[in-house]
Design an enzyme around this catalytic site. Structure first.
Site, short mmCIF file in Angstrom:
data_model
loop_
_atom_site.label_atom_id
_atom_site.label_comp_id
_atom_site.label_asym_id
_atom_site.label_seq_id
_atom_site.Cartn_x
_atom_site.Cartn_y
_atom_site.Cartn_z
N HIS A 144 6.31 96.79 -19.50
CA HIS A 144 7.04 95.71 -18.84
C HIS A 144 8.38 96.29 -18.38
O HIS A 144 8.90 97.22 -19.00
CB HIS A 144 7.25 94.61 -19.89
CG HIS A 144 7.86 93.35 -19.38
ND1 HIS A 144 9.21 93.19 -19.22
CD2 HIS A 144 7.30 92.16 -19.02
CE1 HIS A 144 9.46 91.96 -18.78
NE2 HIS A 144 8.32 91.32 -18.65
N GLN A 174 3.91 90.87 -26.71
CA GLN A 174 2.57 90.28 -26.51
C GLN A 174 1.65 90.47 -27.72
O GLN A 174 0.54 89.96 -27.73
CB GLN A 174 1.90 90.89 -25.27
CG GLN A 174 2.64 90.64 -23.98
CD GLN A 174 2.65 89.16 -23.57
OE1 GLN A 174 1.86 88.35 -24.06
NE2 GLN A 174 3.55 88.79 -22.67
N LYS A 180 7.20 83.34 -27.14
CA LYS A 180 5.79 83.68 -26.95
C LYS A 180 4.99 83.46 -28.23
O LYS A 180 3.79 83.70 -28.28
CB LYS A 180 5.66 85.13 -26.50
CG LYS A 180 6.29 85.39 -25.12
CD LYS A 180 5.98 86.79 -24.65
CE LYS A 180 6.91 87.29 -23.57
NZ LYS A 180 6.74 86.67 -22.27
N1 C6P Z 1 6.58 88.91 -20.30
C1 C6P Z 1 5.06 87.67 -18.89
O1 C6P Z 1 4.75 86.69 -18.19
P1 C6P Z 1 11.59 88.33 -22.86
O2 C6P Z 1 11.73 87.88 -21.45
O3 C6P Z 1 12.75 89.17 -23.31
O4 C6P Z 1 11.25 87.23 -23.80
O5 C6P Z 1 10.29 89.26 -22.91
C2 C6P Z 1 10.19 90.36 -22.04
C3 C6P Z 1 8.88 91.03 -22.22
C4 C6P Z 1 8.86 92.28 -22.80
N2 C6P Z 1 7.71 92.93 -23.03
C5 C6P Z 1 6.53 92.39 -22.72
C6 C6P Z 1 5.28 93.14 -23.03
C7 C6P Z 1 6.48 91.12 -22.13
O6 C6P Z 1 5.31 90.58 -21.83
C8 C6P Z 1 7.69 90.44 -21.85
C9 C6P Z 1 7.67 89.11 -21.15
C10 C6P Z 1 6.40 87.66 -19.60
O7 C6P Z 1 4.30 88.61 -19.05
C11 C6P Z 1 7.50 87.33 -18.66
S1 C6P Z 1 7.69 88.55 -17.39
#
Ligand code: C6P
Length: 421
Positions: free
Chosen positions: A136, A216, A239
């Site tokens: 990500h 995730q 999440k």
């Molecule tokens: N992915 C998705 O729709 P935050 O925004 O800090 O809570 O998480 C960021 C983040 C970091 N690593 C992974 C593997 C993620 O999936 C995410 C967030 C969301 O896939 C929003 S882009």
């Protein structure tokens, strides 16, 4: 039932009372464009059960106060609930000590904390940091920013055609120059589960640390930071059935103790003076928590972890695998639909593209039928480019999803594809 009411469900049942569990989520009862909501955007953010929502009401009606500083009853109660959440997170991660739990705004802030504190202290020209093609943006950009400042090299572990991490290439990339491996546990764009325990073992053999982006993974499988031997582990409350604005960085205690603060302000100091070097810092974890934190959000995140424990994370993971298997089987029968990400080890994410149809059009039209999926690059642009696409459609599953919802989604998808082609 969907309007194409063919019964194609596999003979599986949720390992919990799915109807009762759904009733705990008020939002699932709403309609979107006159249709029952089918929420399949759980990898972006999961929905929140009543007992977590109730934390906010209780906090703001009973004990809203700033923490760590007041001597009055409300401040004591708020501090106890906030600090008590560290122990809940400690249990959730099987950490040795609750002081290894640092509260952040989320995964992104947790990774930036490691980059700005540990990274700035330990990385310089000649060093290498390994990330993977699956990352990500929040586990790419903080390292790019720091590499530009500190002069170290960022290297990328490739993936195979299924989107599985190339473990042989990883072994080959590791060397005495490697100081850190920063990888996700589960890919948000493809669902690939990475072999973290093995990767940690290999990193440690070279004397490198491993930071795991667990955003995730935490919602889907038991996380045992000791068993994984992760040096850092990050996840986001929103999440894992919790609120936005609260997340966690776990770190090994000796490492955290050796790291400098990354943000200055209240809460993170012992003493402040205008004398040279007169300012001293609080101990771990408070030295990393400058300013008033998201108090209610952190307490609510703890409640969400309690909810997950009450259902059973293994049961949740098992059910999501059943949903994924069913969805994969059904969409595979759609003409011109290509699944992106077919690694043998996958969590509840189904990413796909459809010949002759823009992902964004599919996302917009399927929303008109009450189905929420995500379309776009999922903040994983290098990975999508690697697969030769700009965007995918992504359905992602949570404990409360049903096989009937998967069928509704597939029926809606088939309708939408006919409309756009
Ligand atoms: N992915 C998705 O729709 P935050 O925004 O800090 O809570 O998480 C960021 C983040 C970091 N690593 C992974 C593997 C993620 O999936 C995410 C967030 C969301 O896939 C929003 S882009």
């Amino acid at each position: 039932m969907p309007d194409t009411a063919i019964d194609v469900r596999p003979a599986v049942q949720a390992p919990f009372d799915l109807k009762a569990l759904r009733d705990e989520f008020p939002i699932l009862a709403r309609e979107v464009h006159g249709k029952p909501l089918v929420y399949l955007d759980n990898a972006a953010t999961s929905q929140t059960p009543s007992r977590v929502i109730d934390v906010f009401n209780h906090y703001y009606t009973r004990y809203n106060a700033n923490i760590h500083r007041g001597l009055h009853t409300l401040a004591d109660e708020a501090t106890a609930a906030f600090e008590g959440t560290r122990a809940r997170v400690q249990a959730f991660l099987n950490a040795e000590d609750s002081r290894q739990v640092i509260f952040t705004r989320g995964t992104t802030e947790a990774i930036n904390l490691v980059a700005q504190s540990w990274g700035r202290q330990n990385l310089s020209a000649g060093d290498e940091v390994l990330i993977s093609m699956l990352e990500h943006h929040s586990n790419i950009v903080p390292w790019q920013l720091l590499a530009a400042e500190r002069g170290f090299t960022l290297k990328v572990i490739p993936v195979d055609e299924r989107g599985a991490l190339d473990i042989r290439a990883y072994r080959a990339l590791l060397s005495e120059r490697t100081k850190l491996v920063a990888v996700n546990h589960v890919s948000n764009a493809l669902g690939t589960i990475n072999p973290i325990k093995e990767m940690a073992r290999l990193a440690h053999q070279q004397g490198a640390l491993i930071l795991v982006d667990g955003a995730q993974a935490a919602p889907h499988q038991k996380i045992d930071v000791q068993d994984l031997d992760a040096d850092f582990y990050a996840f986001s409350g929103h999440k894992v059935y919790g609120p936005t604005g609260a997340g966690v960085l776990y770190g090994k205690k000796a490492l955290l103790d050796s790291m400098p603060p990354w943000q200055g302000g209240g809460e993170m100091i012992k003493t402040v003076s205008f004398e040279p070097s007169g300012t001293t810092f609080a101990e771990t974890p408070h030295k990393f928590e400058a300013g008033t934190p998201a108090i209610a959000e952190v307490i609510a995140m703890g409640e969400a972890l309690g909810w997950v424990e009450s259902v059973g994370i293994e049961a949740i993971g098992q059910w999501e695998s059943a949903l994924l298997a069913h969805a994969t089987e059904r969409v595979s029968q759609i003409d011109g639909l290509n699944i992106i990400g077919t690694a043998p080890n996958k969590a509840g994410v189904l990413s796909f593209v459809v010949d002759g149809a823009h992902s964004q059009d599919i996302g917009l039209l399927i929303d008109q039928l009450g189905v929420a999926i995500r379309t776009g690059h999922h903040c994983a642009q290098p990975l999508l480019h690697h697969f030769g696409v700009e965007a995918t459609c992504r359905a992602s599953f949570a404990a409360y999803n049903t096989l009937e919802e998967v069928d509704t989604f597939v029926a809606a998808l088939e309708r939408v594809i006919k409309m756009v082609r």
